[in-house]
Design a protein around this motif. Structure first.
Motif, PDB file in Angstrom:
ATOM      1  N   CYS A 108      -1.231  -3.174   3.466  1.00 40.42           N
ATOM      2  CA  CYS A 108      -0.603  -3.423   2.163  1.00 40.42           C
ATOM      3  C   CYS A 108      -1.480  -4.314   1.299  1.00 40.42           C
ATOM      4  CB  CYS A 108       0.772  -4.063   2.348  1.00 40.42           C
ATOM      5  SG  CYS A 108       1.987  -2.957   3.058  1.00 40.42           S
ATOM      6  N   THR A 109      -2.070  -5.332   1.894  1.00 40.48           N
ATOM      7  CA  THR A 109      -2.954  -6.226   1.146  1.00 40.48           C
ATOM      8  C   THR A 109      -4.155  -5.462   0.600  1.00 40.48           C
ATOM      9  OG1 THR A 109      -2.278  -8.080   2.544  1.00 40.48           O
ATOM     10  CG2 THR A 109      -4.314  -8.352   1.294  1.00 40.48           C
ATOM     11  N   ALA A 113      -5.061  -4.991  -3.301  1.00 36.92           N
ATOM     12  CA  ALA A 113      -6.380  -5.394  -3.808  1.00 36.92           C
ATOM     13  C   ALA A 113      -7.101  -4.206  -4.420  1.00 36.92           C
ATOM     14  CB  ALA A 113      -7.207  -6.000  -2.676  1.00 36.92           C
ATOM     15  N   GLY A 114      -6.961  -3.038  -3.830  1.00 41.55           N
ATOM     16  CA  GLY A 114      -7.603  -1.853  -4.353  1.00 41.55           C
ATOM     17  C   GLY A 114      -7.069  -1.432  -5.705  1.00 41.55           C
ATOM     18  N   ARG A 115      -5.831  -1.778  -5.992  1.00 36.96           N
ATOM     19  CA  ARG A 115      -5.248  -1.459  -7.289  1.00 36.96           C
ATOM     20  C   ARG A 115      -5.463  -2.575  -8.305  1.00 36.96           C
ATOM     21  NH1 ARG A 115      -0.822   0.329  -4.179  1.00 36.96           N
ATOM     22  NH2 ARG A 115       0.193  -1.638  -4.592  1.00 36.96           N
ATOM     23  N   THR A 118      -2.162  -5.349  -8.500  1.00 38.28           N
ATOM     24  CA  THR A 118      -0.888  -4.998  -9.133  1.00 38.28           C
ATOM     25  C   THR A 118       0.074  -4.538  -8.054  1.00 38.28           C
ATOM     26  OG1 THR A 118      -1.648  -2.741  -9.514  1.00 38.28           O
ATOM     27  CG2 THR A 118      -1.994  -4.307 -11.310  1.00 38.28           C
ATOM     28  N   PHE A 119       1.353  -4.705  -8.289  1.00 38.68           N
ATOM     29  CA  PHE A 119       2.357  -4.400  -7.286  1.00 38.68           C
ATOM     30  C   PHE A 119       3.125  -3.122  -7.595  1.00 38.68           C
ATOM     31  CE2 PHE A 119       1.657  -8.919  -6.818  1.00 38.68           C
ATOM     32  CZ  PHE A 119       1.529  -9.027  -5.458  1.00 38.68           C
ATOM     33  N   THR A 120       2.576  -2.239  -8.402  1.00 38.06           N
ATOM     34  CA  THR A 120       3.276  -1.009  -8.750  1.00 38.06           C
ATOM     35  C   THR A 120       3.377  -0.085  -7.540  1.00 38.06           C
ATOM     36  OG1 THR A 120       1.217   0.010  -9.443  1.00 38.06           O
ATOM     37  CG2 THR A 120       2.518  -1.069 -11.156  1.00 38.06           C
ATOM     38  N   GLY A 121       4.528   0.532  -7.408  1.00 36.94           N
ATOM     39  CA  GLY A 121       4.705   1.507  -6.340  1.00 36.94           C
ATOM     40  C   GLY A 121       5.334   0.947  -5.082  1.00 36.94           C
TER      41      GLY A 121
END
Length: 124
Positions: A108-109, A113-115, A118-121
C-alpha cells in the motif's frame, strides 16, 4: 475560541523548537563531521565523487549473488514451514499473519508513493 488558543500554543512551541534547533544544529553538524572525518574524501572533487559512485554501484552489484542466495534460503524455509502448517503453534500463525500484514502495508505504501502520495482509490 479554544481552537485559537491551541493554535497559538502550537505556534509558540514550534517557535521554541525552531530556536532550539537553530541554536544547537551548527554544533551537532561540526561534531558529526569530526566524528566521521575518516569517511570524508579530501579534496572533494567531481572526479572523486564519480569514482566513489561507481565503486558503490559495482560493489552493490557484486553483492547480488550472495543476497540472492540468502533470499533462496529464506524461501526454502518458508516453503518448509508452509508444508508443515498443520503442526504450527499459535505463535507461528501469529508471526505469519504479521508478516502478511507487513507485506500488505509495504504494498500500500508503494502504491501511494507511486501515485505521488495521493490517497485516491483506497477506502480504508
Amino acid at each position: 475560541m479554544a481552537l485559537t488558543l491551541k493554535l497559538a500554543q502550537l505556534q509558540s512551541k514550534a517557535t521554541r523548537a525552531s530556536q532550539l534547533v537553530s541554536k544547537h544544529a551548527p554544533l551537532y553538524y561540526k561534531q558529526l563531521l569530526e566524528q566521521n572525518k575518516h569517511y570524508i574524501q579530501d579534496p572533494p572533487t567531481v572526479e572523486k565523487c564519480n569514482l566513489l559512485s561507481k565503486q558503490l554501484f559495482y560493489t552493490r552489484l557484486a553483492s547480488v549473488p550472495s543476497r540472492y542466495e540468502a533470499f533462496r534460503k529464506e524461501m526454502d524455509y518458508v516453503k518448509l514451514m508452509w508444508k508443515k502448517r498443520n503442526e504450527w503453534k499459535i505463535e507461528d500463525a501469529g508471526i505469519a499473519t504479521l508478516f502478511g500484514l507487513e507485506c500488505f502495508a509495504w504494498y500500500c505504501t508503494g502504491e501511494i508513493a507511486g501515485r505521488g502520495f495521493t490517497f485516491t482509490g483506497y477506502y480504508i
